[in-house]
Design a protein around this motif. Structure first.
Motif, PDB file in Angstrom:
ATOM      1  N   HIS A  55       0.871  -1.292   0.165  1.00  0.00           N
ATOM      2  CA  HIS A  55       0.048  -0.049  -0.170  1.00  0.00           C
ATOM      3  C   HIS A  55       0.889   1.101  -0.154  1.00  0.00           C
ATOM      4  N   PHE A  56       2.202   1.179  -0.396  1.00  0.00           N
ATOM      5  CA  PHE A  56       3.106   2.255  -0.449  1.00  0.00           C
ATOM      6  C   PHE A  56       2.523   3.669  -0.858  1.00  0.00           C
ATOM      7  N   ARG A  57       2.144   3.514  -2.120  1.00  0.00           N
ATOM      8  CA  ARG A  57       1.566   4.638  -2.808  1.00  0.00           C
ATOM      9  C   ARG A  57       0.596   5.261  -2.023  1.00  0.00           C
ATOM     10  N   ASP A  58      -0.582   4.782  -1.581  1.00  0.00           N
ATOM     11  CA  ASP A  58      -1.810   5.166  -0.895  1.00  0.00           C
ATOM     12  C   ASP A  58      -1.263   5.809   0.518  1.00  0.00           C
ATOM     13  N   TYR A  59      -0.472   5.247   1.242  1.00  0.00           N
ATOM     14  CA  TYR A  59       0.225   5.529   2.433  1.00  0.00           C
ATOM     15  C   TYR A  59       0.883   6.694   2.181  1.00  0.00           C
ATOM     16  N   HIS A  60       1.711   6.755   1.426  1.00  0.00           N
ATOM     17  CA  HIS A  60       2.832   7.886   1.103  1.00  0.00           C
ATOM     18  C   HIS A  60       2.177   8.891   0.906  1.00  0.00           C
ATOM     19  N   LEU A  61       1.151   8.991  -0.029  1.00  0.00           N
ATOM     20  CA  LEU A  61       0.291  10.226  -0.291  1.00  0.00           C
ATOM     21  C   LEU A  61      -0.490  10.592   0.812  1.00  0.00           C
ATOM     22  N   MET A  62      -1.016   9.684   1.666  1.00  0.00           N
ATOM     23  CA  MET A  62      -1.709  10.165   2.780  1.00  0.00           C
ATOM     24  C   MET A  62      -0.937  11.141   3.864  1.00  0.00           C
ATOM     25  N   LEU A  63       0.022  10.133   4.128  1.00  0.00           N
ATOM     26  CA  LEU A  63       0.855  10.674   5.156  1.00  0.00           C
ATOM     27  C   LEU A  63       1.548  12.051   4.573  1.00  0.00           C
ATOM     28  N   ASP A  64       1.927  12.504   3.453  1.00  0.00           N
ATOM     29  CA  ASP A  64       2.232  13.473   3.066  1.00  0.00           C
ATOM     30  C   ASP A  64       1.379  14.654   3.086  1.00  0.00           C
ATOM     31  N   ASP A  65       0.055  14.298   2.833  1.00  0.00           N
ATOM     32  CA  ASP A  65      -1.152  15.178   2.964  1.00  0.00           C
ATOM     33  C   ASP A  65      -1.434  15.605   4.498  1.00  0.00           C
ATOM     34  N   GLN A  66      -1.372  14.525   5.088  1.00  0.00           N
ATOM     35  CA  GLN A  66      -1.387  14.861   6.738  1.00  0.00           C
ATOM     36  C   GLN A  66      -0.293  15.599   7.166  1.00  0.00           C
ATOM     37  N   ALA A  67       0.896  15.476   6.801  1.00  0.00           N
ATOM     38  CA  ALA A  67       1.881  16.434   7.310  1.00  0.00           C
ATOM     39  C   ALA A  67       1.721  17.731   6.740  1.00  0.00           C
ATOM     40  N   THR A  68       1.448  17.986   5.673  1.00  0.00           N
ATOM     41  CA  THR A  68       1.044  19.361   5.175  1.00  0.00           C
ATOM     42  C   THR A  68       0.242  20.071   5.900  1.00  0.00           C
ATOM     43  N   GLN A  69      -0.875  19.296   6.333  1.00  0.00           N
ATOM     44  CA  GLN A  69      -1.948  19.866   7.056  1.00  0.00           C
ATOM     45  C   GLN A  69      -1.669  20.289   8.442  1.00  0.00           C
ATOM     46  N   ILE A  70      -0.864  19.317   9.047  1.00  0.00           N
ATOM     47  CA  ILE A  70      -0.294  19.563  10.660  1.00  0.00           C
ATOM     48  C   ILE A  70       0.786  20.793  10.090  1.00  0.00           C
ATOM     49  N   LEU A  71       1.559  21.031   9.589  1.00  0.00           N
ATOM     50  CA  LEU A  71       2.539  22.157   9.385  1.00  0.00           C
ATOM     51  C   LEU A  71       1.613  23.180   8.966  1.00  0.00           C
ATOM     52  N   GLY A  72       0.617  23.473   8.304  1.00  0.00           N
ATOM     53  CA  GLY A  72       0.012  24.437   8.096  1.00  0.00           C
ATOM     54  C   GLY A  72      -0.817  25.094   9.240  1.00  0.00           C
ATOM     55  N   THR A  73      -1.103  24.330  10.236  1.00  0.00           N
ATOM     56  CA  THR A  73      -1.482  24.894  11.634  1.00  0.00           C
ATOM     57  C   THR A  73      -0.642  25.529  12.334  1.00  0.00           C
ATOM     58  N   THR A  74       0.695  25.192  12.150  1.00  0.00           N
ATOM     59  CA  THR A  74       1.711  25.722  13.231  1.00  0.00           C
ATOM     60  C   THR A  74       1.578  27.130  13.308  1.00  0.00           C
ATOM     61  N   ASP A  75       1.881  27.880  12.096  1.00  0.00           N
ATOM     62  CA  ASP A  75       2.183  29.493  12.125  1.00  0.00           C
ATOM     63  C   ASP A  75       0.714  29.751  12.684  1.00  0.00           C
ATOM     64  N   VAL A  76      -0.381  29.482  12.453  1.00  0.00           N
ATOM     65  CA  VAL A  76      -1.715  30.085  13.082  1.00  0.00           C
ATOM     66  C   VAL A  76      -1.482  29.967  14.610  1.00  0.00           C
ATOM     67  N   ILE A  77      -1.240  28.742  15.114  1.00  0.00           N
ATOM     68  CA  ILE A  77      -1.093  28.293  16.606  1.00  0.00           C
ATOM     69  C   ILE A  77      -0.117  29.396  16.922  1.00  0.00           C
ATOM     70  N   ALA A  78       1.223  29.769  16.620  1.00  0.00           N
ATOM     71  CA  ALA A  78       2.266  30.576  16.923  1.00  0.00           C
ATOM     72  C   ALA A  78       1.542  32.037  17.074  1.00  0.00           C
ATOM     73  N   GLU A  79       0.913  32.339  16.051  1.00  0.00           N
ATOM     74  CA  GLU A  79       0.413  33.578  15.937  1.00  0.00           C
ATOM     75  C   GLU A  79      -0.576  33.803  16.932  1.00  0.00           C
ATOM     76  N   ARG A  80      -1.402  32.897  17.362  1.00  0.00           N
ATOM     77  CA  ARG A  80      -2.437  33.082  18.428  1.00  0.00           C
ATOM     78  C   ARG A  80      -1.736  33.536  19.630  1.00  0.00           C
ATOM     79  N   VAL A  81      -0.616  32.725  19.858  1.00  0.00           N
ATOM     80  CA  VAL A  81       0.014  32.987  21.116  1.00  0.00           C
ATOM     81  C   VAL A  81       0.490  34.441  21.204  1.00  0.00           C
ATOM     82  N   ARG A  82       0.921  35.052  20.117  1.00  0.00           N
ATOM     83  CA  ARG A  82       1.623  36.269  20.021  1.00  0.00           C
ATOM     84  C   ARG A  82       0.372  37.219  20.093  1.00  0.00           C
ATOM     85  N   LYS A  83      -0.763  37.063  19.579  1.00  0.00           N
ATOM     86  CA  LYS A  83      -1.875  37.876  19.678  1.00  0.00           C
ATOM     87  C   LYS A  83      -2.234  37.989  21.189  1.00  0.00           C
ATOM     88  N   THR A  84      -1.891  37.105  21.885  1.00  0.00           N
ATOM     89  CA  THR A  84      -2.533  37.156  23.420  1.00  0.00           C
ATOM     90  C   THR A  84      -1.195  37.800  24.121  1.00  0.00           C
TER      91      THR A  84
END
Length: 165
Positions: A51-80
């Motif tokens: 299932h390499f291709r399916d897992y490889h693509l899913m994990l890449d999508d998930q990593a991208t989503q996780i990284l996408g929240t990091t800046d928003v979380i950090a900026e929320r800290v700064r806004k407070t």
């Protein structure tokens, strides 16, 4: 002699002791988000099998989503009016999601571990929600719901992908 550096003076109407509590939980969730991002990319790079291709693509999508929240979380800290993570060491001191440095992890174990880690991140986001509501920080309380939903969805996908057919 140089002037002393200015302190951060972010304008907010929230009490500083309350925002410190919110910032602490946000920074904890941010550290866990980075730990989960790195682990997800690690597994993305090292997954193998039929299932390499399916897992490889899913994990890449998930990593991208996780990284996408990091800046928003950090900026929320700064806004407070608070400060956020500064280094890999700072992340390591705060993270509750454990690293996986194994040379080989089976695809089934990868998916299971990431599922559990995403559920740990959901717990961290629920702590953020509780702290934000206690502080009267409705902006943080509202935005954390989306991050929680994303982590729950990732856990669900990992669960479904790992079920025996």
């Amino acid at each position: 002699m140089a002037d002393a550096p200015e302190k951060l003076a972010t304008p907010t109407d929230l009490a500083s002791n309350a925002t410190r509590s919110v910032a602490d939980t946000l920074n904890q969730a941010l550290a866990d988000s980075y730990a989960l991002y790195i682990k997800t990319k690690n597994f993305h790079w090292h997954v193998s099998g039929p299932h390499f291709r399916d897992y490889h693509l899913m994990l890449d999508d998930q990593a991208t989503q996780i990284l996408g929240t990091t800046d928003v979380i950090a900026e929320r800290v700064r806004k407070t009016g608070n400060t956020t993570l500064r280094s890999i060491g700072d992340i390591a001191r705060r993270q509750q999601i454990r690293d996986n440095d194994a040379d080989f992890v089976s695809p089934t174990d990868m998916l299971s571990e990431l599922r559990d880690d995403n559920l740990k991140l959901v717990e961290a986001f629920r702590e953020v929600k509780e702290a934000a509501e206690s502080a009267g920080d409705n902006a943080t309380s509202g935005i954390v719901d989306e991050w929680t939903d994303q982590a729950e969805e990732r856990a669900w996908f990992l669960f479904e992908a790992s079920r025996a057919g």
